[in-house]
Design an enzyme around this catalytic site. Structure first.
Site, PDB file in Angstrom:
ATOM      1  N   ASP A 256      23.748  54.395   0.538  1.00  0.00           N
ATOM      2  CA  ASP A 256      22.593  54.672   1.044  1.00  0.00           C
ATOM      3  C   ASP A 256      21.235  53.974   0.201  1.00  0.00           C
ATOM      4  O   ASP A 256      21.284  53.712  -0.877  1.00  0.00           O
ATOM      5  CB  ASP A 256      22.168  56.164   1.321  1.00  0.00           C
ATOM      6  CG  ASP A 256      22.815  56.876   0.066  1.00  0.00           C
ATOM      7  OD1 ASP A 256      22.816  56.362  -0.996  1.00  0.00           O
ATOM      8  OD2 ASP A 256      23.400  58.071   0.332  1.00  0.00           O
TER       9      ASP A 256
ATOM     10  N   HIS B  48      25.968  67.903   2.129  1.00  0.00           N
ATOM     11  CA  HIS B  48      25.938  66.424   2.812  1.00  0.00           C
ATOM     12  C   HIS B  48      26.773  65.410   2.016  1.00  0.00           C
ATOM     13  O   HIS B  48      26.943  65.771   0.705  1.00  0.00           O
ATOM     14  CB  HIS B  48      24.538  65.783   2.976  1.00  0.00           C
ATOM     15  CG  HIS B  48      23.955  65.614   1.768  1.00  0.00           C
ATOM     16  ND1 HIS B  48      22.416  65.524   1.666  1.00  0.00           N
ATOM     17  CD2 HIS B  48      24.138  65.246   0.689  1.00  0.00           C
ATOM     18  CE1 HIS B  48      21.950  65.115   0.393  1.00  0.00           C
ATOM     19  NE2 HIS B  48      23.056  65.026  -0.214  1.00  0.00           N
TER      20      HIS B  48
HETATM   21  C1  F6R Z   1      23.570  59.137  -3.137  1.00  0.00           C
HETATM   22  C2  F6R Z   1      24.112  60.224  -2.151  1.00  0.00           C
HETATM   23  C3  F6R Z   1      23.834  61.474  -2.086  1.00  0.00           C
HETATM   24  C4  F6R Z   1      24.068  62.290  -3.543  1.00  0.00           C
HETATM   25  C5  F6R Z   1      24.145  63.817  -3.321  1.00  0.00           C
HETATM   26  C6  F6R Z   1      24.006  64.408  -4.798  1.00  0.00           C
HETATM   27  O1  F6R Z   1      23.977  58.032  -2.912  1.00  0.00           O
HETATM   28  O2  F6R Z   1      24.689  59.470  -1.290  1.00  0.00           O
HETATM   29  O3  F6R Z   1      24.719  62.053  -1.358  1.00  0.00           O
HETATM   30  O4  F6R Z   1      25.496  61.895  -3.713  1.00  0.00           O
HETATM   31  O5  F6R Z   1      22.769  63.943  -2.794  1.00  0.00           O
HETATM   32  O6  F6R Z   1      23.018  63.947  -5.555  1.00  0.00           O
HETATM   33  P1  F6R Z   1      23.008  64.334  -6.963  1.00  0.00           P
HETATM   34  O7  F6R Z   1      24.250  63.593  -7.645  1.00  0.00           O
HETATM   35  O8  F6R Z   1      21.612  63.990  -7.590  1.00  0.00           O
HETATM   36  O9  F6R Z   1      23.302  65.685  -7.104  1.00  0.00           O
END
Ligand code: F6R
Length: 239
Positions: A66, A136
């Site tokens: 993304d 998500h």
């Molecule tokens: C990032 C993505 C998001 C993150 C998720 C967790 O490319 O697609 O789904 O993996 O928001 O974020 P963190 O790792 O910062 O807790």
């Protein structure tokens, strides 16, 4: 689903071995990559393995999950910037073969081209995922169709809140992103999802033990034939 519960450091080390095995057998593998705090430890491990001469990314092609709408790759909070900074600048990957969705002038029609490019590259061999506090995957927020391809999404308040830590204030967090669809993700031949910390515990319990539910996008992974979940004890605490 295979589940590995270990410290963040050990999860990164074990998962890095999965990458080494893939790249040894298929040096031109297609990797699906993620951003955020979760994969940072793994990227450090991969860089260490590259520096030790154990793996090479020379022939690898990559597709990121993304990008924020409205940020160019020069913006320090853009996911292109993150990938260059945390991985690509430190290994021998050919940057021309690295793909992060473009956040500028993006439409759903243009976004769907991303899937065509992935298909033309032979499909994703190994997709890395983090998970949102709300369950998500990529930015497929609760309620997203399970058969969607790459598209523009509006981020939920909970995601804006979770990601404001990277920006000066919540008002600076882009409200939209372009992200791979759940179908795109599920088409990957192998998936690794990593989750660390208490904030992820509820989402992970629902994703692993709950019914497959649009409101918990990560629960769809129960249907993937080759998915490994890496969690620390806190993220696993509600299982
Ligand atoms: C990032 C993505 C998001 C993150 C998720 C967790 O490319 O697609 O789904 O993996 O928001 O974020 P963190 O790792 O910062 O807790």
């Amino acid at each position: 689903m295979k589940i590995i519960i270990n410290s963040k450091e050990n999860c990164a080390k074990i998962a890095a071995r999965e990458y080494a095995a893939l790249l040894t057998g298929k040096p031109n593998a297609v990797l699906g990559l993620a951003t955020g705090s979760t994969p940072e430890e793994l990227y450090k491990e991969l860089i260490a393995m590259y520096n030790a001469g154990e793996i090479s990314f020379k022939q690898v092609t990559s597709y990121n999950l993304d990008e924020y709408v409205g940020l160019t790759g020069e913006h320090p909070q853009s996911y292109r910037y993150f990938m260059d900074d945390k991985l690509f600048n430190h290994v021998d990957i050919n940057k021309d073969n690295t793909h992060v969705p473009c956040g500028i002038d993006m439409t759903n029609e243009k976004a769907a081209q991303y899937d065509k490019e992935i298909e033309a590259a032979g499909g994703i061999d190994l997709q890395l995922l983090g998970v949102g506090n709300n369950g998500h995957i990529a930015f497929n927020e609760p309620g997203t169709a399970l058969d969607g391809v790459t598209h523009v999404v509006e981020l939920t308040q909970s995601t804006l809140e979770a990601n404001k830590r990277f920006f000066d204030s919540i008002d600076d967090v882009p409200t939209h992103a372009v992200c791979m669809g759940i179908k795109t993700i599920m088409n990957a031949r192998k998936i690794i999802l990593m989750a660390y910390g208490k904030n992820k515990a509820e989402a992970m319990a629902k994703a692993i033990k709950g019914k497959i539910d649009l409101d918990v996008p990560a629960s769809i992974l129960q249907l993937h034939p080759d998915c490994t979940i890496y969690m620390d004890a806190e993220a696993a605490s509600a299982l």
